[in-house]
Scaffold this motif. Structure first.
Motif, PDB file in Angstrom:
ATOM      1  N   THR A 235      14.325  45.645 -11.843  1.00  0.00           N
ATOM      2  CA  THR A 235      13.544  44.425 -12.090  1.00  0.00           C
ATOM      3  C   THR A 235      14.417  43.207 -12.426  1.00  0.00           C
ATOM      4  O   THR A 235      15.303  43.295 -13.279  1.00  0.00           O
ATOM      5  CB  THR A 235      12.543  44.659 -13.252  1.00  0.00           C
ATOM      6  OG1 THR A 235      11.670  45.731 -12.879  1.00  0.00           O
ATOM      7  CG2 THR A 235      11.717  43.409 -13.548  1.00  0.00           C
TER       8      THR A 235
ATOM      9  N   GLU B 292       9.285  34.828 -11.816  1.00  0.00           N
ATOM     10  CA  GLU B 292       8.358  35.964 -11.728  1.00  0.00           C
ATOM     11  C   GLU B 292       9.154  37.258 -11.599  1.00  0.00           C
ATOM     12  O   GLU B 292      10.024  37.358 -10.737  1.00  0.00           O
ATOM     13  CB  GLU B 292       7.475  35.853 -10.476  1.00  0.00           C
ATOM     14  CG  GLU B 292       6.700  34.568 -10.335  1.00  0.00           C
ATOM     15  CD  GLU B 292       5.456  34.556 -11.198  1.00  0.00           C
ATOM     16  OE1 GLU B 292       5.126  35.604 -11.782  1.00  0.00           O
ATOM     17  OE2 GLU B 292       4.817  33.497 -11.276  1.00  0.00           O
ATOM     18  N   THR B 293       8.824  38.256 -12.421  1.00  0.00           N
ATOM     19  CA  THR B 293       9.534  39.525 -12.298  1.00  0.00           C
ATOM     20  C   THR B 293       9.118  40.244 -11.018  1.00  0.00           C
ATOM     21  O   THR B 293       7.934  40.327 -10.693  1.00  0.00           O
ATOM     22  CB  THR B 293       9.220  40.459 -13.484  1.00  0.00           C
ATOM     23  OG1 THR B 293       7.793  40.546 -13.618  1.00  0.00           O
ATOM     24  CG2 THR B 293       9.831  39.946 -14.771  1.00  0.00           C
ATOM     25  N   ILE B 294      10.112  40.729 -10.303  1.00  0.00           N
ATOM     26  CA  ILE B 294       9.844  41.579  -9.130  1.00  0.00           C
ATOM     27  C   ILE B 294      10.879  42.698  -9.147  1.00  0.00           C
ATOM     28  O   ILE B 294      11.831  42.661  -9.913  1.00  0.00           O
ATOM     29  CB  ILE B 294       9.932  40.826  -7.779  1.00  0.00           C
ATOM     30  CG1 ILE B 294      11.333  40.218  -7.606  1.00  0.00           C
ATOM     31  CG2 ILE B 294       8.843  39.795  -7.634  1.00  0.00           C
ATOM     32  CD1 ILE B 294      11.721  40.033  -6.161  1.00  0.00           C
ATOM     33  N   LYS B 295      10.650  43.686  -8.283  1.00  0.00           N
ATOM     34  CA  LYS B 295      11.617  44.768  -8.169  1.00  0.00           C
ATOM     35  C   LYS B 295      12.589  44.379  -7.061  1.00  0.00           C
ATOM     36  O   LYS B 295      12.175  44.186  -5.913  1.00  0.00           O
ATOM     37  CB  LYS B 295      10.874  46.066  -7.878  1.00  0.00           C
ATOM     38  CG  LYS B 295      10.010  46.452  -9.081  1.00  0.00           C
ATOM     39  CD  LYS B 295       9.084  47.582  -8.807  1.00  0.00           C
ATOM     40  CE  LYS B 295       8.252  47.882 -10.041  1.00  0.00           C
ATOM     41  NZ  LYS B 295       7.195  48.853  -9.794  1.00  0.00           N
TER      42      LYS B 295
ATOM     43  N   ARG C 115      12.858  43.499  -2.034  1.00  0.00           N
ATOM     44  CA  ARG C 115      12.987  42.126  -1.543  1.00  0.00           C
ATOM     45  C   ARG C 115      14.335  42.069  -0.837  1.00  0.00           C
ATOM     46  O   ARG C 115      15.308  42.663  -1.318  1.00  0.00           O
ATOM     47  CB  ARG C 115      12.950  41.182  -2.744  1.00  0.00           C
ATOM     48  CG  ARG C 115      12.930  39.692  -2.541  1.00  0.00           C
ATOM     49  CD  ARG C 115      11.739  39.068  -1.866  1.00  0.00           C
ATOM     50  NE  ARG C 115      10.378  39.429  -2.191  1.00  0.00           N
ATOM     51  CZ  ARG C 115       9.533  38.726  -2.939  1.00  0.00           C
ATOM     52  NH1 ARG C 115       9.908  37.605  -3.478  1.00  0.00           N
ATOM     53  NH2 ARG C 115       8.292  39.125  -3.120  1.00  0.00           N
TER      54      ARG C 115
ATOM     55  N   THR D 108      15.761  35.458  -0.661  1.00  0.00           N
ATOM     56  CA  THR D 108      15.878  34.707  -1.914  1.00  0.00           C
ATOM     57  C   THR D 108      16.851  33.535  -1.792  1.00  0.00           C
ATOM     58  O   THR D 108      17.232  32.954  -2.797  1.00  0.00           O
ATOM     59  CB  THR D 108      16.326  35.621  -3.078  1.00  0.00           C
ATOM     60  OG1 THR D 108      17.597  36.172  -2.766  1.00  0.00           O
ATOM     61  CG2 THR D 108      15.328  36.734  -3.316  1.00  0.00           C
TER      62      THR D 108
ATOM     63  N   SER E  34      10.645  43.024 -18.188  1.00  0.00           N
ATOM     64  CA  SER E  34       9.176  43.077 -18.194  1.00  0.00           C
ATOM     65  C   SER E  34       8.635  42.666 -19.559  1.00  0.00           C
ATOM     66  O   SER E  34       7.647  41.930 -19.652  1.00  0.00           O
ATOM     67  CB  SER E  34       8.683  44.485 -17.847  1.00  0.00           C
ATOM     68  OG  SER E  34       8.884  44.736 -16.478  1.00  0.00           O
TER      69      SER E  34
ATOM     70  N   ALA F   2       1.997  45.927 -19.515  1.00  0.00           N
ATOM     71  CA  ALA F   2       3.107  45.076 -19.065  1.00  0.00           C
ATOM     72  C   ALA F   2       4.309  45.891 -18.594  1.00  0.00           C
ATOM     73  O   ALA F   2       5.079  45.433 -17.752  1.00  0.00           O
ATOM     74  CB  ALA F   2       3.531  44.125 -20.182  1.00  0.00           C
TER      75      ALA F   2
END
Ligand SMILES: Cc1cc2nc3c(=O)[nH]c(=O)nc-3n(C[C@@H](O)[C@H](O)[C@H](O)COP(=O)(O)OP(=O)(O)OC[C@H]3O[C@@H](n4cnc5c(N)ncnc54)[C@H](O)[C@@H]3O)c2cc1C
Ligand code: FES
Ligand code: FES
Lengths: 183, 295
Positions: free
Chosen positions: A75, A81-84, A88, A93, A135, A154
């Motif tokens: 993460t 925004e948190t993403i894994k 991605r 990015t 997170s 969360a």
């Protein structure tokens, strides 16, 4: 589609491996800002964000666990925004602001959240911790007085094989209490 | 993890994305990457090129449109790039399309909700997905653009089979549309697959009542079946019936009766027979929740 370099060996004479790699794998020049620092790098389209962060830029805080989007140890926050980051592509990015666990502590001074993980034994092996911290940080940024249930929701996307979660929830709850007292 | 190599193009507008798709044979769109990337890692899909629309601005707006005007059908418009988090947190969606807000809130986990988009979810046609059931129950549709212009795909025409939808290879979904009705209520109930977190059984319900009688009803399933589907037998049972425990019991018993045995998914988690059984139970739960009837 890339094929193992069988014939390429003859044609690469006089070129660096880097040049050969570029020619056969159409790399993209991208720029990302990680924890406030801007980086320019070349990535193959198929390079995952987590791979670029770890192997190209040296941010090894984001770990690789499952590579399928389940465990959450990779993460990071992309544009807030948190993403894994295993789910991605790095090239997606280009131009983004990224925050990794390395960005939390200010010059080595742990944040209240990090201190709280230490105090409450919110980690054992520590493999899940970078993701847990991001997170939890995202939760506390929008909710300064979360219930235990909200804390559990969360961190739903972060798996821990060691702690049984109880101490992680304690650590996050205590951080919220501590931040609350300060106000 | 080594995926097959591919070319990558970032689109700077919808028009540009359409051109890039047309210019590169075998190219596929990518938005949040949460549907496609997992399948590229396993080798289930290997597009020769990706056209990235994830950064296009203006395609994530969620708005309530006043009545029909200038050919616009009114209702709610959700931009294709709206993330599940944005939908779960939208007051507009919660108020007018509750079932979709429920599904977004129950989808995956916080990071997955931040990463995935509604357009990608519905265009992909993963039958374990949550949003298809609410979209069918709310009688929604997709607005799509292609080099030939615009068209609307009704939810009932969208799902064609596992990972097959009516969205063509040269088309881009620009928005999800949902009609609104002040006298209607809706909701979605999810039974999580314990392994994948996707829907093992997901039931979406939309009902218009005057408080005593159910005037109109739509019920739909996702996850339990190989293709998301409406459940007409349950709908018929509900329409014209009193808002009561008895109506709920009878409609729920009918839930799976219009589907063939082959329509149900059978896997390590649950057999087709068990899923059919769960479909009735979960239809019952959703109806109790949406109608706010006490048991
Ligand atoms: C760990 C994990 C857990 C998940 N859990 C759930 C869950 O519980 N429930 C659930 O419903 N989903 C779940 N998902 C999937 C969900 O997050 C994604 O929303 C969705 O499947 C794809 O959206 P995306 O934007 O990521 O699409 P992408 O992966 O970028 O694209 C998916 C497909 O749609 C096409 N596409 C994308 N955007 C458009 C567009 N605008 N127009 C036309 N075609 C388009 C692409 O070409 C591709 O074929 C999960 C995913 C992961 C990784
Ligand atoms: S490594 Fe990304 S979620 Fe597990
Ligand atoms: S501390 Fe070991 S996985 Fe969480």
């Amino acid at each position: 589609m890339w094929k193992p370099p069988t014939v390429i060996a003859n044609t690469t004479r006089g070129r660096t491996t880097e040049e050969t790699r570029r020619q056969y794998m159409s790399e993209h020049e991208i720029s990302v800002t990680v924890n406030g620092e801007r980086h320019e790098l070349a990535v193959e389209p198929r390079t995952l964000l987590v791979t670029a962060l770890r192997d190209e830029l040296g941010y090894t805080g984001a770990n690789v666990g499952c590579e399928t989007g389940r465990c959450g140890t990779c993460t990071v926050a992309v544009n807030g925004e948190t993403i894994k980051s295993c789910t991605r592509l790095a090239v997606q990015t280009d131009g983004a602001e990224i925050e990794t666990v390395e960005g939390l502590a200010d010059d080595g001074d742990l944040t209240p959240l990090q201190e709280s993980f230490q105090e409450h034994h919110g980690l054992q092996c520590g493999y899940c911790t970078p993701g847990m911290l991001l997170s939890a940080d995202a939760l506390l940024a929008t909710n300064d007085d979360p219930t235990r249930e909200e804390i559990r929701e969360a961190i739903e996307g972060n798996l821990c094989r060691c702690t049984g979660y109880q101490n992680i929830v304690d650590a996050i709850e205590a951080t919220a209490d501590r931040l609350g007292e300060r106000r | 993890m080594y995926m097959d190599d591919f070319e990558y193009y970032r689109a700077d507008s919808v028009e540009n994305a359409l051109e890039l798709l047309a210019d590169h044979d075998g190219a596929e769109l990518i938005a949040g990457a949460h549907g496609l990337l997992p399948r590229m890692k396993t080798g289930d899909e290997s597009p020769s090129a990706l056209v990235d629309i994830g950064q296009l601005s203006g395609l994530d707006a969620i708005e309530a449109r006043d009545g029909e005007r200038d050919g616009d059908p009114g209702g709610i418009s959700i931009g294709a790039l709206a993330t599940h988090t944005e939908i779960a947190e939208s007051e507009t969606v919660r108020e007018h399309a509750t079932a979709l807000a429920d599904a977004a809130a129950e989808l995956g986990d916080p990071q997955v909700r931040n990463g995935g988009t509604i357009g990608g979810n519905l265009a992909h046609g993963d039958a374990r997905s949550d949003p298809p059931a609410p979209l069918l129950a709310l009688d929604g549709s997709l607005e799509v653009r292609s080099p030939d212009g615009e068209r609307t795909i009704a939810a009932t025409d969208l799902f064609e089979g596992p990972f097959e939808t009516a969205v063509a290879d040269d088309e881009i979904v620009t928005a999800v549309r949902v009609p609104t009705d002040a006298d209607a209520v809706s909701g979605y109930h999810k039974r999580r697959d314990p392994l994948s977190g996707y829907a093992m059984v997901g039931v979406g319900v939309w009902l218009r009542t005057d408080g005593e009688t159910i005037e109109a009803a739509r019920v739909a399933v996702t996850g339990a079946t190989t293709n998301p589907a409406r459940l007409p037998a349950a709908e018929d049972e509900l329409e014209g019936s009193a808002v009561s425990e008895e109506t709920i019991t009878e409609a729920s018993a009918q839930a799976g009766t219009t589907l063939s045995d082959e329509a149900f998914v059978s896997d390590v988690q649950a057999s087709a027979e068990y899923r059919e059984h769960l479909l009735s139970i979960d239809t019952e739960r959703t109806l109790y929740e949406v109608l706010e009837v006490d048991r």
